[in-house]
Each structure stands twice: as C-alpha cells, then as structure tokens.
Design a protein around this motif. Structure first.
Motif, PDB file in Angstrom:
ATOM      1  N   VAL A 155       0.814  -1.221   0.000  1.00 26.93           N
ATOM      2  CA  VAL A 155       0.000   0.000   0.000  1.00 26.93           C
ATOM      3  C   VAL A 155       0.845   1.268   0.000  1.00 26.93           C
ATOM      4  O   VAL A 155       0.281   2.370  -0.042  1.00 26.93           O
ATOM      5  N   GLY A 156       2.158   1.138   0.041  1.00 28.03           N
ATOM      6  CA  GLY A 156       2.974   2.348   0.005  1.00 28.03           C
ATOM      7  C   GLY A 156       4.453   2.039   0.065  1.00 28.03           C
ATOM      8  O   GLY A 156       4.876   0.976   0.528  1.00 28.03           O
ATOM      9  N   THR A 157       5.240   2.978  -0.446  1.00 27.03           N
ATOM     10  CA  THR A 157       6.695   2.907  -0.364  1.00 27.03           C
ATOM     11  C   THR A 157       7.230   4.292  -0.067  1.00 27.03           C
ATOM     12  O   THR A 157       6.592   5.301  -0.407  1.00 27.03           O
ATOM     13  N   CYS A 158       8.391   4.348   0.549  1.00 23.11           N
ATOM     14  CA  CYS A 158       9.012   5.648   0.831  1.00 23.11           C
ATOM     15  C   CYS A 158      10.515   5.471   0.965  1.00 23.11           C
ATOM     16  O   CYS A 158      10.971   4.573   1.678  1.00 23.11           O
ATOM     17  N   SER A 159      11.263   6.315   0.270  1.00 25.93           N
ATOM     18  CA  SER A 159      12.714   6.368   0.412  1.00 25.93           C
ATOM     19  C   SER A 159      13.060   7.673   1.118  1.00 25.93           C
ATOM     20  O   SER A 159      13.142   8.723   0.488  1.00 25.93           O
ATOM     21  N   PRO A 160      13.261   7.644   2.436  1.00 26.18           N
ATOM     22  CA  PRO A 160      13.515   8.877   3.182  1.00 26.18           C
ATOM     23  C   PRO A 160      14.923   9.401   2.915  1.00 26.18           C
ATOM     24  O   PRO A 160      15.794   8.657   2.441  1.00 26.18           O
ATOM     25  N   PRO A 161      15.180  10.671   3.198  1.00 28.14           N
ATOM     26  CA  PRO A 161      16.530  11.210   3.050  1.00 28.14           C
ATOM     27  C   PRO A 161      17.515  10.460   3.937  1.00 28.14           C
ATOM     28  O   PRO A 161      17.134   9.919   4.986  1.00 28.14           O
ATOM     29  N   PHE A 162      18.778  10.419   3.531  1.00 29.73           N
ATOM     30  CA  PHE A 162      19.779   9.720   4.328  1.00 29.73           C
ATOM     31  C   PHE A 162      20.247  10.553   5.526  1.00 29.73           C
ATOM     32  O   PHE A 162      20.919  10.046   6.407  1.00 29.73           O
ATOM     33  N   ARG A 163      19.893  11.822   5.537  1.00 30.97           N
ATOM     34  CA  ARG A 163      20.205  12.663   6.702  1.00 30.97           C
ATOM     35  C   ARG A 163      19.182  12.415   7.798  1.00 30.97           C
ATOM     36  O   ARG A 163      18.108  11.836   7.548  1.00 30.97           O
TER      37      ARG A 163
END
Length: 304
Positions: A155-163
């Motif tokens: 139902v979802g995906t997210c690639s958050p910032p590496f900071r």
C-alpha cells in the motif's frame, strides 16, 4: 496446538530462537492481532486502537556488538517485541551459551523472512509498506515482490533522506503510513538507524515494524547474495566484505571482535542459582530466559 519458541540471552539481548517457518508465522500473527485490535475485533485484554505496535529486529553479530557498547540500542532491543537471530554466528553462540535449551541450528535470514511473510499474506487483508533504501531500489523491490506474490498488498513505499529527519518530517512519515492503513512496515535503513526507527514507529502506530537490513537490496537484485554454503557456514560476512571492502571492513574487523569478546564475557560470568551465586566453569552461563513465545500452529484468517 501453539508452537513455542525459546527465548535466550545473547550479549544482554533476548533472542527468540525461531525457525525460518515459525518466525514468518509469528510476524503474520502479530500483524493479525494488531489489525483486529484496530478494528475492535479482538477479545484480548488491552486490545484497542491505541495499542502499541510490535517491533521486530533481525539481530546479527554486528547488531549485538553495537548494542554491547550503545546503551540506547541495547534498551531498544531489550524492550522489543521480537528479536530474531539473523546470523549463523549468533545461532552458534546461543547454542554454546545455552546447551540445555533446544535451539534450532539455523538462523532467520532477513530476505527469507521478507519473502516468506509476503507468501503467507497473499490473498489476505494484511497490508505491506516498504520504507528505506533508494527510490531505484524500492522500485525494483516493488516490481519483484509484485511478480513473485501477486496476491500480496503493498500500500505504500518511501525512500527517506539519508540525513536525520526533522521532527515534522517524522510526523509526516507516520501520517503517511497511518493513511495507507499499513499492517506490516518493512524498514531497510541500516543498523542501528532502522532499529531506532522501527521502535519509534511502533510507539506511534499499531503496526508491525520489521528492521530487515539489507534484504531490500538482495530481494531487489541490487546486490549479490552470498552462496548458500557460505551463508550456512557463517561466512556471509566474508563474501560481503569482498564485495564492499571500503564500506564494511571496519564493521567486520571491530564488530566481529567485540561480538566474540562479548560471548566469552557472558560465558564466564557468574550464574545465579536458587542457592546463590556460583562461578561458571564452562559455557553454561546467561541462563535461558524463563518464558517461551507462543504462536499458533496455523495462521488464522484475517477478517477484512
């Protein structure tokens, strides 16, 4: 009849000695309980929409070595819902430290847990959310999981910032997961970041958050996996070191040494008995934690 898995201590962290199969069923069971609690369908005491989630951690020698020197990480793992032995050296250490316990001889491998849980949740109402890695790896992982398990729900995906995320960014992330109605959140951010985020996520939402390490890269085909014989014989670290020496040499040189020292320290510490404290003279210390985790022998139907 329920399946019971012994819980043993390794470097101060309780490890549930699951098999590959029982680990996957345990994760699905936790997700089903939380879903029922959110929907008010559970008869268990304390079941409610505000129930805390369940954080699951894949604990290898490096994870335990970090926890050995990081009180915050150690506290997270000690209070976790489930720690699994993701590393053959951890399995061997547990069997040496707890010779009277009946423990499996194989580990729970992160990529196997990910794919096994997806297989078990096909054609159910349980929803998956993928959090971590890069957009390219997430896209490849999404496609591969859809190909292998067309009946599973992502139902979802997210690639958050590496900071490090700001407070408002963390809140937005939580709200996106809540809005997606996720039941199982797979967190692939690297240790110890993923372990902290999984615990924080479960404080905020009634979900199962699985800190699954490099499983995203392996299942997506972004990085090669060690041959089975190397994984089975505790040599995966050597394969990965050969693939990424500049990134991993410090982890394995210092992390593995600290893990071995920790096992030796635990093996030689005093053992407390009913009659007092006696010194250990062989690898029998770090006594078996006095409970067993129980999960159903089959996965109950998840009600929509």
């Amino acid at each position: 009849m329920p399946v019971a898995a012994p819980v043993v201590e390794c470097l101060g962290v309780p490890i549930t000695a699951h098999t590959r199969d029982s680990a996957a069923r345990h994760v699905v069971h936790l997700a089903g309980l939380l879903r029922e609690a959110r929907q008010g369908l559970s008869d268990e005491p304390g079941a409610s929409g505000s129930r805390r989630g369940s954080d699951v951690h894949l604990s290898n020698a490096y994870t335990l070595a970090l926890a050995d020197r990081d009180p915050e990480l150690r506290a997270i793992l000690r209070s976790a819902s489930l720690n699994l032995p993701d590393g053959q050296p951890v399995v061997w250490a547990n069997r040496l430290l707890h010779p009277t316990a009946e423990l499996p001889g194989t580990r729970v491998y992160g990529p196997d847990l990910l794919t096994d849980v997806f297989a078990l949740t096909q054609h159910t109402e349980l929803n998956h959310y993928l959090l971590g890695s890069t957009p390219q790896v997430l896209d490849a992982l999404h496609r591969e999981l859809r190909r292998r398990y067309p009946g599973a729900r992502i139902v979802g995906t997210c690639s958050p910032p590496f900071r490090p995320l700001h407070v408002h960014e963390r809140r937005q992330q939580v709200e996106r997961i809540r809005s997606a109605a996720a039941d199982i959140v797979w967190v692939g951010l690297g240790t110890p970041k993923q372990d902290r985020w999984a615990a924080e996520l479960c404080d905020a939402l009634p979900v199962v958050a699985v800190a699954v390490g490099a499983a995203f890269d392996f299942v997506a085909g972004n990085k090669p996996q060690a041959p089975h014989w190397m994984r089975h014989n505790g040599l995966e670290w050597l394969f990965r070191l050969g693939c990424e020496p500049r990134r991993l040499w410090r982890r394995y040189l210092f992390g593995n040494a600290r893990f071995v020292r920790g096992v030796v320290r635990q093996a030689s510490r005093p053992v407390r008995t009913d009659s007092g404290v006696v010194m250990a003279d062989r690898l029998t210390s770090g006594g078996l934690v006095r409970h067993r985790r129980e999960i159903p022998a089959r996965i109950p139907e998840v009600r929509p």
